[in-house]
Design a protein around this motif. Structure first.
Motif, short mmCIF file in Angstrom:
data_model
loop_
_atom_site.label_atom_id
_atom_site.label_comp_id
_atom_site.label_asym_id
_atom_site.label_seq_id
_atom_site.Cartn_x
_atom_site.Cartn_y
_atom_site.Cartn_z
N LEU A 126 4.68 -4.40 3.82
CA LEU A 126 4.19 -5.31 4.58
C LEU A 126 4.79 -5.59 5.97
CD1 LEU A 126 3.29 -8.43 2.12
CD2 LEU A 126 1.70 -6.80 3.18
N GLY A 127 6.16 -5.18 6.17
CA GLY A 127 6.66 -5.23 7.48
C GLY A 127 6.57 -4.03 8.15
N LYS A 128 6.01 -2.90 7.38
CA LYS A 128 5.78 -1.61 8.02
C LYS A 128 4.16 -1.39 8.49
CE LYS A 128 6.93 3.34 7.17
NZ LYS A 128 7.49 4.22 6.14
N LEU A 129 3.57 -1.97 7.73
CA LEU A 129 2.07 -1.44 8.01
C LEU A 129 1.16 -2.75 8.21
CD1 LEU A 129 1.37 1.11 4.90
CD2 LEU A 129 1.99 1.60 7.39
N GLY A 130 -0.16 -2.57 8.68
CA GLY A 130 -0.89 -3.76 8.95
C GLY A 130 -1.31 -4.32 7.39
N PRO A 131 -2.05 -5.39 7.46
CA PRO A 131 -2.46 -6.06 6.21
C PRO A 131 -3.34 -5.09 5.18
CG PRO A 131 -2.47 -7.52 7.90
CD PRO A 131 -2.30 -6.27 8.67
N SER A 132 -4.02 -4.63 6.00
CA SER A 132 -5.29 -3.58 5.27
C SER A 132 -4.56 -2.38 4.50
CB SER A 132 -6.41 -3.39 6.26
OG SER A 132 -7.41 -2.54 5.32
N SER A 133 -3.75 -1.62 5.54
CA SER A 133 -3.26 -0.47 4.90
C SER A 133 -2.18 -0.82 3.84
CB SER A 133 -2.48 0.18 6.03
OG SER A 133 -3.47 0.57 7.05
N ALA A 134 -1.19 -1.62 4.23
CA ALA A 134 -0.49 -2.41 3.19
C ALA A 134 -0.98 -2.65 1.73
CB ALA A 134 0.52 -3.64 3.70
#
Length: 430
Positions: A126-134
């Motif tokens: 969640l800290g690395k990707l956007g909400p949708s990708s995560a």
């Protein structure tokens, strides 16, 4: 499990004891394979642990030491090799696994993935990707862990979201009404970049609701005016459908101009390949007369097997259409030309309301237009979009010739009203 030795063996070694139990398997030499756990200081505790293991074996919930020690990356490879999904989905799974899941769990055994490990990964992604990708990566990891039960882990550590408290509606993409004037400007911009193929591509998507990959893979034998006469008829089980298509579709006025959605193109491992339409949504789509004329003129203008060829004559599926053609058409382009410019591009005006919007919204606009007419069968609309209608309605309904004629007529009327209004404005300006 019948036949399992009920005796648990206790062995003392130094200041601790070890418990051994038969895991229910035999070694190649026919002897029983035992598993063990050491470090106990109390014989009763060790004995109870062994009895618990025998109980789990009898009830099929035991995870052997050997299986639990399987490295997570080994499980990822086995899982990916076993899933049966569409090529583009498989490609996305492999990409997410190699980029995000495998590096994090590189030195972790499946049996060691507990709730805390899962939470750590969730926080990391969640800290690395956007909400949708995560969310997509977490969904993939959840499927892998779910399928590891019960052989590699007893229960999945994935924490499922429970619906408690105040309901919160998921955000949805905001959509606007799509006037035909906007579609025309998009088509004109695409023509400036891609030629007449781009112009007719946009209008075909807007007037049929076809998916982009279905349009990329559309070949002339499945398109008006060649189809259905040019249909390869490759499936002997489809003879009834072939005959019905020949009776319904073809040249006006005795038949209805139509396109056959028979395939799409994708590039799962490099190079284009044909696949069935998404969800196997094979279908025949009547087209209004103005679009039939556009398609006929377009196919007469080139000899490519593709209805909508790229500039070099190949399929648009290999042409990076979104980046090279769609985004400049929708967002506008400053243009580029002159010495040293490899790919000149004309200056294009931004289409109001379409900056940053997806090509796919043309498909959504098509359904909205049919709903707006208020005269079409819901079943006919959903089948035209390539959707399955569930329940009794889907079981008993069928798309009839009058339903198709109503759709084609309504789309033609919409076009004629648009062109009449456009001509009136041109007359006023002159």
């Amino acid at each position: 499990m019948p036949g399992i030795d009920q005796h648990v063996h206790i062995e003392w070694r130094g200041g601790t004891c070890r418990v051994k139990w038969w895991c229910g398997e035999l070694l190649p030499n026919g002897r029983k394979r035992y598993e063990s756990k050491g470090g106990f200081t109390d014989e009763d505790e060790a004995f109870r642990h062994g009895q618990d293991k025998l109980y789990e074996i009898r009830h099929g919930t035991n995870v052997s030491n050997r299986d639990g020690a399987t490295m997570f990356n080994e499980w990822v490879a086995d899982w990916l090799a076993s899933v049966d999904v569409k090529p583009i989905t498989e490609r996305n799974y492999k990409s997410m696994a190699s980029r995000h899941i495998e590096p994090f769990f590189k030195h972790v055994a499946v049996g060691d993935v507990d709730v805390l490990t899962y939470r750590a990964f969730k926080k990391h992604i969640l800290g690395k990707l956007g909400p949708s990708s995560a969310r997509n990566v977490l969904m993939l990891l959840g499927m892998m862990l779910d399928d590891a039960v019960p052989r590699l882990i007893k229960t999945s550590p994935v924490e499922r979201t429970r619906r408690r408290g105040t309901y919160k509606k998921k955000p949805r993409e905001r959509k606007r009404d799509v006037p035909l004037a906007a579609v025309e400007q998009l088509a004109q911009n695409m023509r400036a970049l891609l030629g007449q193929s781009g112009y007719v591509f946009v209008w075909t998507m807007a007037m049929t609701g076809m998916r982009p990959a279905e349009l990329y893979g559309l070949r002339r034998e499945y398109c008006y005016p060649y189809w259905p006469a040019a249909d390869p008829r490759e499936d002997p089980d489809e003879e009834d459908r072939y005959e019905e298509d020949a009776e319904r579709y073809g040249k006006a006025p005795t038949h209805m101009p139509a396109i056959r959605v028979q395939q799409q193109v994708q590039s799962p491992e490099g190079g284009l390949r044909f696949f069935p339409p998404k969800y196997d949504s094979y279908r025949s789509l009547v087209v209004p007369p103005f679009l039939a004329e556009m398609l006929e003129d377009l196919l007469e203008s080139h000899d490519s097997p593709w209805v909508f060829p790229a500039l070099g004559g190949g399929s648009l599926g290999a042409a990076s259409l979104n980046r090279r053609y769609w985004r400049p058409s929708a967002d506008g382009s400053e243009g580029r030309d002159g010495p040293g410019v490899r790919r000149p591009r004309p200056k294009l005006e931004e289409v109001p309301g379409w900056k940053g919007k997806r090509l796919y919204l043309l498909r959504h606009a098509h359904k909205a237009w049919l709903d707006e007419d208020g005269i079409h069968s819901r079943f006919a609309i959903e089948r035209r979009m390539g959707h399955e209608v569930q329940g009794v309605e889907g079981l008993y309904s069928s798309v009839t010739v009058p339903m198709e004629q109503n759709i084609a007529n309504a789309l033609q009327v919409r076009w004629e009203k648009f062109t009449a209004g456009r001509d009136d404005k041109d007359d006023e300006m002159s």
